[in-house]
Design an enzyme around this catalytic site. Structure first.
Site, mmCIF file in Angstrom:
data_model
loop_
_atom_site.group_PDB
_atom_site.id
_atom_site.type_symbol
_atom_site.label_atom_id
_atom_site.label_comp_id
_atom_site.label_asym_id
_atom_site.label_seq_id
_atom_site.Cartn_x
_atom_site.Cartn_y
_atom_site.Cartn_z
ATOM 1 N N ASP A 43 0.796 -1.168 -0.127
ATOM 2 C CA ASP A 43 -0.014 -0.105 -0.132
ATOM 3 C C ASP A 43 0.894 1.402 -0.037
ATOM 4 O O ASP A 43 0.477 1.998 -0.834
ATOM 5 C CB ASP A 43 -0.717 0.082 1.166
ATOM 6 C CG ASP A 43 -1.959 -0.928 1.108
ATOM 7 O OD1 ASP A 43 -2.509 -1.150 -0.191
ATOM 8 O OD2 ASP A 43 -2.639 -1.416 2.115
ATOM 9 N N GLY A 44 2.112 1.277 0.609
ATOM 10 C CA GLY A 44 2.866 2.448 0.793
ATOM 11 C C GLY A 44 3.356 2.816 -0.592
ATOM 12 O O GLY A 44 3.246 3.927 -0.968
ATOM 13 N N ASN A 113 -4.745 9.212 1.898
ATOM 14 C CA ASN A 113 -5.168 8.381 2.942
ATOM 15 C C ASN A 113 -5.806 9.441 4.120
ATOM 16 O O ASN A 113 -6.852 9.568 4.413
ATOM 17 C CB ASN A 113 -4.195 7.325 3.501
ATOM 18 C CG ASN A 113 -4.328 5.910 3.239
ATOM 19 O OD1 ASN A 113 -4.944 5.851 2.205
ATOM 20 N ND2 ASN A 113 -3.383 4.960 3.353
ATOM 21 N N ASP A 143 -3.049 12.659 22.027
ATOM 22 C CA ASP A 143 -1.696 12.174 21.547
ATOM 23 C C ASP A 143 -1.684 12.718 20.037
ATOM 24 O O ASP A 143 -0.604 12.728 19.435
ATOM 25 C CB ASP A 143 -1.706 10.644 21.529
ATOM 26 C CG ASP A 143 -1.252 10.125 22.792
ATOM 27 O OD1 ASP A 143 -0.746 11.106 23.610
ATOM 28 O OD2 ASP A 143 -0.974 8.890 23.086
ATOM 29 N N ALA A 155 -7.311 2.702 7.355
ATOM 30 C CA ALA A 155 -5.863 2.844 7.741
ATOM 31 C C ALA A 155 -5.519 3.271 9.011
ATOM 32 O O ALA A 155 -6.271 2.618 9.966
ATOM 33 C CB ALA A 155 -4.937 3.559 6.454
#
Length: 253
Positions: A43-44, A113, A143, A155
């Site tokens: 996917d990257g 994404n 965070d 994702a």
């Protein structure tokens, strides 16, 4: 007339071997002159390929030679031209990020994404959230937080317990990571046309970084995010295995 195919592969040995084998079998064209671009990797690498070829007319068909492969089709050397001819097209509009740093520098990036803000120090981030110029949350201690497209909703967004969005929903997901105040705030669903602004409160003491599909900007003080309808990524999937089906299937795992 046979399809003009351009093959692109990640640096992984498995992907490089696949490219060599497919090139021998089907030939290889330049991406600018191809009818379709076949991306070999995970996917990257698919995201990298979509960003790199966004100004070209050819759609991108991914075959998984990586790990997760949510955006990819199954790998096979056989019948590739027939698979490409029968493939279904999905159109994805990316997010546009405008990030301002504490030194006054402006950075622009696109994200297929998600755009995420993450604490960059030992203390939680303090964020103010505005939607279309109106403050909707004066302080979110967390965070981090992100805005995800439907294509990216499975994702990082899903890992942060955000909702999975159908491709045709014209909705964006705004999701918090480890929200402390308001405690357990899970986020919001926003129309695709919305512009989301994060202002970083107490930025020197609580530094924050912004990421657009892993392209990072450190020490941000303000981040504007919106959908970019002028850019349309064309992604091909085998019949019955498109993003719509995958998004539905993912919710019943």
């Amino acid at each position: 007339m046979s399809l003009r195919i351009a093959f692109a592969a990640s640096s992984a040995p498995l992907a490089q071997a696949a490219k060599a084998s497919l090139t021998r079998r089907y030939g290889d064209h330049t991406e600018a002159g191809a009818d379709v671009i076949v991306a070999l990797g995970g996917d990257g690498f698919m995201l990298t390929t979509l960003h790199r070829t966004q100004d070209l007319p050819a759609p991108v068909y991914g075959m998984n030679r990586g790990t997760v492969g949510f955006l990819m089709n199954e790998y096979s050397e056989h019948g590739l031209e027939e698979r490409l001819a029968a493939a279904e097209e999905e159109v994805i509009n990316p997010l546009s990020m405008k990030a301002e740093t504490n030194e006054g520098q402006i950075h622009h990036a696109l994200a297929i994404n998600e755009v995420s803000l993450l604490r960059a120090g030992p203390q939680a981030a303090r964020l103010q959230i505005s939607v279309d110029g109106k403050v909707r949350m004066s302080e979110l201690v967390c965070d981090g937080a992100l805005v995800a497209t439907p294509a990216g909703s499975t994702a990082y967004n899903y890992s942060a317990h955000g909702p999975i969005l159908p491709i045709g929903s014209d909705v964006l997901a705004l999701t918090a990571m480890a929200a402390f105040r308001p405690r357990r705030w899970r986020g919001a669903l926003l129309p695709k046309t919305a512009q989301v602004t994060f202002d970083v409160l107490d930025a020197e003491k609580r530094p924050v970084m912004a990421e657009a599909d892993s392209r990072a900007v450190r020490d941000v003080v303000r981040v504007d995010i919106r959908s970019e309808p002028s850019i349309a990524h064309k992604v091909l999937f085998d019949p019955g295995h498109g993003l719509e089906e995958r998004l539905i299937r993912e919710q019943f795992v």
